[in-house]
Motif scaffolding. Sequence first.
Motif, PDB file in Angstrom:
ATOM      1  N   UNK A   1      89.691 122.739  33.388  1.00 56.50           N
ATOM      2  CA  UNK A   1      90.639 122.413  34.458  1.00 56.50           C
ATOM      3  C   UNK A   1      91.221 121.017  34.277  1.00 56.50           C
ATOM      4  N   UNK A   2      92.489 120.895  34.577  1.00 58.66           N
ATOM      5  CA  UNK A   2      93.166 119.624  34.400  1.00 58.66           C
ATOM      6  C   UNK A   2      93.024 118.720  35.611  1.00 58.66           C
ATOM      7  N   UNK A   3      94.035 117.917  35.806  1.00 61.20           N
ATOM      8  CA  UNK A   3      93.994 116.904  36.849  1.00 61.20           C
ATOM      9  C   UNK A   3      95.373 116.805  37.483  1.00 61.20           C
ATOM     10  N   UNK A   4      95.394 116.560  38.778  1.00 59.97           N
ATOM     11  CA  UNK A   4      96.652 116.400  39.504  1.00 59.97           C
ATOM     12  C   UNK A   4      96.675 115.010  40.118  1.00 59.97           C
ATOM     13  N   UNK A   5      97.636 114.190  39.685  1.00 52.10           N
ATOM     14  CA  UNK A   5      97.793 112.826  40.177  1.00 52.10           C
ATOM     15  C   UNK A   5      99.162 112.666  40.812  1.00 52.10           C
ATOM     16  N   UNK A   6      99.247 111.800  41.814  1.00 49.41           N
ATOM     17  CA  UNK A   6     100.533 111.488  42.438  1.00 49.41           C
ATOM     18  C   UNK A   6     100.708 109.978  42.502  1.00 49.41           C
ATOM     19  N   UNK A   7     101.940 109.544  42.312  1.00 54.10           N
ATOM     20  CA  UNK A   7     102.291 108.130  42.474  1.00 54.10           C
ATOM     21  C   UNK A   7     103.216 108.016  43.678  1.00 54.10           C
ATOM     22  N   UNK A   8     102.921 107.054  44.549  1.00 51.57           N
ATOM     23  CA  UNK A   8     103.665 106.884  45.783  1.00 51.57           C
ATOM     24  C   UNK A   8     104.083 105.427  45.968  1.00 51.57           C
ATOM     25  N   UNK A   9     105.038 105.217  46.872  1.00 49.06           N
ATOM     26  CA  UNK A   9     105.455 103.862  47.198  1.00 49.06           C
ATOM     27  C   UNK A   9     106.841 103.832  47.789  1.00 49.06           C
ATOM     28  N   UNK A  10     107.196 102.684  48.331  1.00 52.38           N
ATOM     29  CA  UNK A  10     108.523 102.509  48.921  1.00 52.38           C
ATOM     30  C   UNK A  10     109.571 102.498  47.822  1.00 52.38           C
ATOM     31  N   UNK A  11     110.838 102.505  48.234  1.00 53.68           N
ATOM     32  CA  UNK A  11     111.935 102.436  47.266  1.00 53.68           C
ATOM     33  C   UNK A  11     111.817 101.145  46.452  1.00 53.68           C
ATOM     34  N   UNK A  12     111.945 101.277  45.131  1.00 48.11           N
ATOM     35  CA  UNK A  12     111.873 100.109  44.278  1.00 48.11           C
ATOM     36  C   UNK A  12     110.467  99.652  43.943  1.00 48.11           C
ATOM     37  N   UNK A  13     109.466 100.456  44.275  1.00 49.21           N
ATOM     38  CA  UNK A  13     108.081 100.062  43.988  1.00 49.21           C
ATOM     39  C   UNK A  13     107.716 100.232  42.524  1.00 49.21           C
TER      40      UNK A  13
END
Length: 226
Positions: free
Chosen positions: A11-23
């Motif tokens: 099984x693989x991995x699920x990652x997310x990147x988040x942040x405000x505009x321009x982060x």
Amino acid sequence: METEPASEPKPGLFLAFEGVEGSGKTTQVALFAAWLRERGLDVVVAREPGSTPLGERVRQTVLGEVGLHVPPRSELFLMLAARAAFVEQVVLPGVAAGRVVIADRFELSTLAYQGAGRGLPLDEVIECNRIATGGVTPDATVLLDVDPEVGAARQRAEGKSADRMELEDVAFHGRVAEAYRAHAARVAGIVRVQADAPRDEVQRRVREALAGRLSETFPATGFISR
């Protein structure tokens, strides 16, 4: 001679990147994905909304049509329609095949933008999102934490054309930033990374923050924060 049964893919991995505009999400996702590929991992880079035919149409409508008035609840359901397709067509198949799926935005954006930014009731947003995802959540979410003013200045310096969301006023983006920080303080799985530094330093911080999680999933890869 008996043949050994084919082994099931890890099984693989699920990652997310988040942040405000321009982060710096898109930049950091690209750098991190390249770093993982150098270490032999199969990586899928995706964006939200987007990365499916339906998702790209929603993106063009909700973000690209800057003069379009979209009521908050309509915006929410458009985003979640795209997310349901994204989970079904990108995340689940990718993870099942042993890939690392990295999303530029996911559910935390909805809580911050449509919840805090648009003022929709958070409990309702959370429940609607749960239905759209079927309960699928990232193994880890990297929050690139930077003040909205810094992010906006970066975008101006790059000469980037603003989309419909980016054109919202300062108060809107302030609510979004505060919501991100509030969720990071109380939700498991969110890794907060200060992103007010040069891109290579931010990338070092990202790798360092995620090295432990990735080492558990891919112990032979030798993740190190350099």
